[in-house]
Enzyme design. Structure first.
Site, PDB file in Angstrom:
ATOM      1  N   LYS A 128      15.824  -6.915   4.596  1.00 32.60           N
ATOM      2  CA  LYS A 128      16.733  -6.766   3.560  1.00 32.60           C
ATOM      3  C   LYS A 128      17.846  -5.359   3.933  1.00 32.60           C
ATOM      4  CE  LYS A 128      13.829  -8.361  -0.197  1.00 32.60           C
ATOM      5  NZ  LYS A 128      14.356  -9.505  -0.620  1.00 32.60           N
ATOM      6  N   GLU A 212      17.205   0.555  -4.347  1.00 34.01           N
ATOM      7  CA  GLU A 212      18.297   0.320  -5.026  1.00 34.01           C
ATOM      8  C   GLU A 212      18.500   0.826  -6.312  1.00 34.01           C
ATOM      9  OE1 GLU A 212      18.885  -4.138  -4.800  1.00 34.01           O
ATOM     10  OE2 GLU A 212      19.307  -3.973  -2.627  1.00 34.01           O
ATOM     11  N   HIS A 247      10.778 -11.366 -11.389  1.00 31.33           N
ATOM     12  CA  HIS A 247      11.790 -11.081 -10.215  1.00 31.33           C
ATOM     13  C   HIS A 247      11.668 -12.712  -9.376  1.00 31.33           C
ATOM     14  CE1 HIS A 247      13.083  -7.338 -11.048  1.00 31.33           C
ATOM     15  NE2 HIS A 247      11.848  -6.892 -10.591  1.00 31.33           N
ATOM     16  N   ARG A 309      17.296 -20.407   5.097  1.00 33.22           N
ATOM     17  CA  ARG A 309      16.516 -21.435   5.032  1.00 33.22           C
ATOM     18  C   ARG A 309      17.012 -22.681   3.982  1.00 33.22           C
ATOM     19  NH1 ARG A 309      14.223 -20.159   0.141  1.00 33.22           N
ATOM     20  NH2 ARG A 309      13.564 -17.928   0.180  1.00 33.22           N
TER      21      ARG A 309
HETATM   22  P1  ADP Z   1      13.396 -11.590  -3.076  1.00 33.56           P
HETATM   23  O1  ADP Z   1      13.738 -11.651  -1.660  1.00 33.56           O
HETATM   24  O2  ADP Z   1      11.981 -11.180  -3.250  1.00 33.56           O
HETATM   25  O3  ADP Z   1      13.491 -12.773  -3.998  1.00 33.56           O
HETATM   26  P2  ADP Z   1      15.769 -10.421  -4.000  1.00 33.56           P
HETATM   27  O4  ADP Z   1      16.251  -9.088  -3.423  1.00 33.56           O
HETATM   28  O5  ADP Z   1      16.500 -11.570  -3.852  1.00 33.56           O
HETATM   29  O6  ADP Z   1      14.284 -10.633  -3.656  1.00 33.56           O
HETATM   30  O7  ADP Z   1      15.841 -10.245  -5.659  1.00 33.56           O
HETATM   31  C1  ADP Z   1      15.131 -10.801  -6.733  1.00 33.56           C
HETATM   32  C2  ADP Z   1      15.539 -10.639  -7.817  1.00 33.56           C
HETATM   33  O8  ADP Z   1      15.222  -9.302  -8.394  1.00 33.56           O
HETATM   34  C3  ADP Z   1      16.861 -10.801  -8.039  1.00 33.56           C
HETATM   35  O9  ADP Z   1      17.191 -12.141  -8.416  1.00 33.56           O
HETATM   36  C4  ADP Z   1      17.413  -9.890  -9.337  1.00 33.56           C
HETATM   37  O10 ADP Z   1      16.993 -10.477 -10.685  1.00 33.56           O
HETATM   38  C5  ADP Z   1      16.276  -8.889  -9.119  1.00 33.56           C
HETATM   39  N1  ADP Z   1      16.995  -7.776  -8.536  1.00 33.56           N
HETATM   40  C6  ADP Z   1      17.319  -7.485  -7.243  1.00 33.56           C
HETATM   41  N2  ADP Z   1      17.892  -6.365  -6.936  1.00 33.56           N
HETATM   42  C7  ADP Z   1      18.412  -5.766  -8.247  1.00 33.56           C
HETATM   43  C8  ADP Z   1      19.048  -4.637  -8.532  1.00 33.56           C
HETATM   44  N3  ADP Z   1      19.502  -3.789  -7.565  1.00 33.56           N
HETATM   45  N4  ADP Z   1      18.842  -4.316  -9.900  1.00 33.56           N
HETATM   46  C9  ADP Z   1      18.599  -5.522 -10.584  1.00 33.56           C
HETATM   47  N5  ADP Z   1      17.777  -6.321 -10.545  1.00 33.56           N
HETATM   48  C10 ADP Z   1      17.592  -6.761  -8.952  1.00 33.56           C
END
Ligand code: ADP
Length: 634
Positions: A128, A212, A247, A309
């Site tokens: 990431k 973040e 999440h 993917r």
């Molecule tokens: P993963 O790869 O584990 O799915 P992501 O980076 O796609 O992780 O994040 C999954 C979820 O977490 C997002 O869909 C969102 O709901 C929440 N999320 C991610 N980053 C943030 C953020 N900076 N602030 C608030 N919620 C977040």
């Protein structure tokens, strides 16, 4: 919609395909491959010897024992299987090895076709932090945060302070919401960091994290992209995946509610640029996070990550575009151009997907394993599953058992169809989240498009169905028992029968009794056998025992005996023998079904017996720790 996709008689895309996956996605890929005249090869572990994907495929190869790392994560075994079965290509599905660049390379080096992006593209987007840096360079807006190499906990804490709480700790190798912790203030930082790193190390083998800014009340917007080896890249519009628990996506839809044409143009355009920046081939998803406090606005949507993917939620995109994305993948992998140009793609209608999990919302969403003695998902809408009645949910893999996709001309129509599908679900004795999903899709806030990633947490009390049946449901159970008895004269009063002698008698209460109507419960069905009555309504299952034979020795919460609720591995023991503990205090952490579960003290007391040790594999029902209540002090 999907049914209208036409096979235009072009040459057969591939001759044969091995699917390096299991469950619903393996079945999904096999279905399209078969339609295209491609011979299919399944792989399976011990636990999956009789699984549906094995039964569906033309051939199946055993690749190892039940734990994923000894089978579905064994790239060498999978390539060997492909060679042995003379498969021309490998489709990885999602999860497992689908985003493993080394595996993709090994497949190519073995002279096989890899159904996915080039290993370099996977690598560029794999972590990431690196992906975010790359996207920032390509001019795609990214979420503010710390992406540094320095992983000293003190440094990370300083960075969190600098960003300002709340922050989100994310495993750079994370996926599926794992290795991610929200931290609201500096006090919680150390614990959250340790737990995120532990989960990341065990799930991904890399424990590096990034930090973040946590965006409050955000929406998850993602864009489906596709590239081919001729340099074409298109998008297939967006999905909204804001309904999440811990999440993890639970309900996904397309198109995103409230997305206007201008914002869509900006976001989908950024997604195409992101894919072009890594010379993308095949199916991919660019995930964005949106601060939607004032609606969706192009300048408040930031890149989060790219999934290289096919996604779990791809069916909603298929439904609104009328395209078969697995077919697209197979055509692109075989060197063809993308089946459609951007101008030939449009949105038609609305689709919503709900993920049916084998878990018990009333018990903290604890995964539920076992045999699906009764399993009926109905025949409305689109259903993607990898199991049938009689199959078992094993503790080894992700507990998702099906995806239900409701469609319609409008969002309301799609909601209606999905609600009807969820209402009719009958699964026993494995527990599911069907009632929880039903409650979510009929929630007025969901209907009014008041959604963000906090929706589920905020509505949790209304969404989790009561574990105890109402009086009306109890009376319905009585009625079902009586009707079942009447249907079968060999079932006098449902008593005194030989075990296993009776088939199950299914009963649906049409024109429900008054008290059900009062509670606005529309449809109740159930079955009875010699031991029980099982009632299904609005996705919920209630079981009533008919006879009490013996009392059994159940160790409940009352006696403080904490047993493993499912097979798994003890990853941390937080208490010592003799230690005083407070109600709700974490005693130990169990990792099972790829998730961490906290086992907590049921009441104030002390640790009388500590049997569990960190690292131990435990079986279901095994005693781990015993808490004794505090002696009254007076
Ligand atoms: P993963 O790869 O584990 O799915 P992501 O980076 O796609 O992780 O994040 C999954 C979820 O977490 C997002 O869909 C969102 O709901 C929440 N999320 C991610 N980053 C943030 C953020 N900076 N602030 C608030 N919620 C977040």
């Amino acid at each position: 919609m999907l049914k209208r996709v036409q096979h235009d008689g072009r040459k057969r895309v591939l001759k044969s395909l091995l699917i390096a996956n299991r469950g619903e996605i393996a079945c999904r890929v096999i279905r399209t491959a078969r339609r295209l005249g491609i011979r299919t090869v399944a792989v399976y572990s011990d636990a999956d010897a009789k699984a549906l994907h094995v039964r569906m495929a033309d051939e199946a190869v055993h690749i190892g024992s039940s734990p994923a790392r000894e089978s579905y994560l064994r790239g060498d075994k999978i390539i060997e299987a492909a060679k042995a079965a003379d498969a021309e290509a490998i489709h990885p599905g999602y999860g497992f090895l689908s985003e493993n660049a080394d595996f993709a390379q090994a497949v190519i080096d073995a002279g096989l076709i890899w159904v996915g992006p080039k290993p370099d593209s996977i690598r560029a987007m794999g972590l990431k932090d690196a992906a975010k840096k790359l996207m920032a360079e390509a001019g795609v807006p990214v979420t503010p945060g710390y992406l540094g190499e320095d992983q000293d906990p003190k440094r990370l804490k300083q960075e969190a302070d600098a960003i300002g709480y709340p922050v989100l700790i994310k495993a750079v190798a994370g996926g599926g919401g794992k290795g991610m912790r929200r931290v609201d203030d500096v006090k919680g930082f150390d614990d959250a960091l340790e737990s995120a790193k532990r989960e990341a190390a065990s799930a991904f083998g890399v424990d590096r994290v990034l930090i973040e800014k946590y965006i409050t009340a955000p929406r998850h917007i993602e864009v489906q992209v596709f590239g081919d080896s001729h340099g074409n890249v298109v998008h297939l519009f967006e999905r909204d995946c804001s309904l999440q628990r811990r999440h993890q996506k639970v309900i996904e839809e397309a198109p995103a509610p409230g997305m206007d044409a201008e914002t869509r143009h900006a976001v989908c355009g950024a997604a195409v640029r992101a894919a072009q920046a890594v010379n993308y081939e095949g199916a991919g998803t660019i995930e964005f996070i949106a601060d939607a406090s004032e609606g969706l606005r192009a300048d408040r949507i930031w890149f989060m990550e790219m999934n290289t993917r096919l996604q779990v939620e791809h069916p909603v995109t298929e439904e609104i575009t009328g395209q078969d994305l697995v077919e697209w993948q197979l055509r692109v992998a075989s060197g063809e151009e993308l089946p459609k140009k951007q101008a030939e793609l449009s949105i038609n209608g609305h689709a919503i997907e709900a993920r049916l999990y084998a878990e018990d919302p009333a018990r903290g969403f604890l995964p539920s394993v076992g045999k699906l003695d009764h399993f009926d998902l109905g025949d409305e809408g689109r259903i993607e599953t990898g199991v049938e009645e009689g199959d078992a949910i094993s503790p080894f893999y992700d507990p998702m058992i099906a995806k239900l996709i409701g469609t319609g001309n409008t969002r309301d129509d799609a909601i209606d169809e999905l609600a009807a599908m969820l209402d009719g679900i009958e699964v026993w004795p494995v527990r599911t989240n069907a009632a929880f999903l039903f409650n979510a899709v009929v929630d007025p806030d969901f209907g009014d498009k008041r959604i963000d990633t906090g929706f589920i947490e905020k509505h949790l009390d209304e969404l989790v169905p009561p574990s105890e049946p109402s009086d009306a449901i109890r009376r319905a159970a009585g009625t079902i028992a009586v009707l079942a008895a009447e249907q079968n004269t060999a079932l006098p009063g449902l008593a005194g029968l030989r075990l296993n002698a009776q088939p199950r008698l299914a009963v649906t209460l049409n024109g429900s009794p008054d008290e059900l109507a009062e509670e606005e419960i529309a449809d109740v069905s159930g079955f009875a056998d010699e031991a029980r009555v099982v009632v299904f309504t609005e996705g919920q299952m209630y079981e009533f025992a008919l006879a009490t034979r013996g009392t059994g020795t159940s160790h409940g919460l009352h006696d403080g005996e904490i047993e493993a609720p499912m097979p798994g591995k003890v990853t941390a023991v937080e208490v010592k023998q003799g230690e005083k503990v407070a109600k709700g205090q974490r005693l130990l952490t169990l990792e099972a079904m790829k998730m961490e579960h906290a086992l907590t003290a049921p009441f104030d007391g002390s640790v009388a017996e500590l049997i569990a040790t960190a690292g131990a594999q435990v079986t279901e029902g095994q005693l781990l720790v015993r808490v004794e209540s505090e002696q009254p002090s007076s």
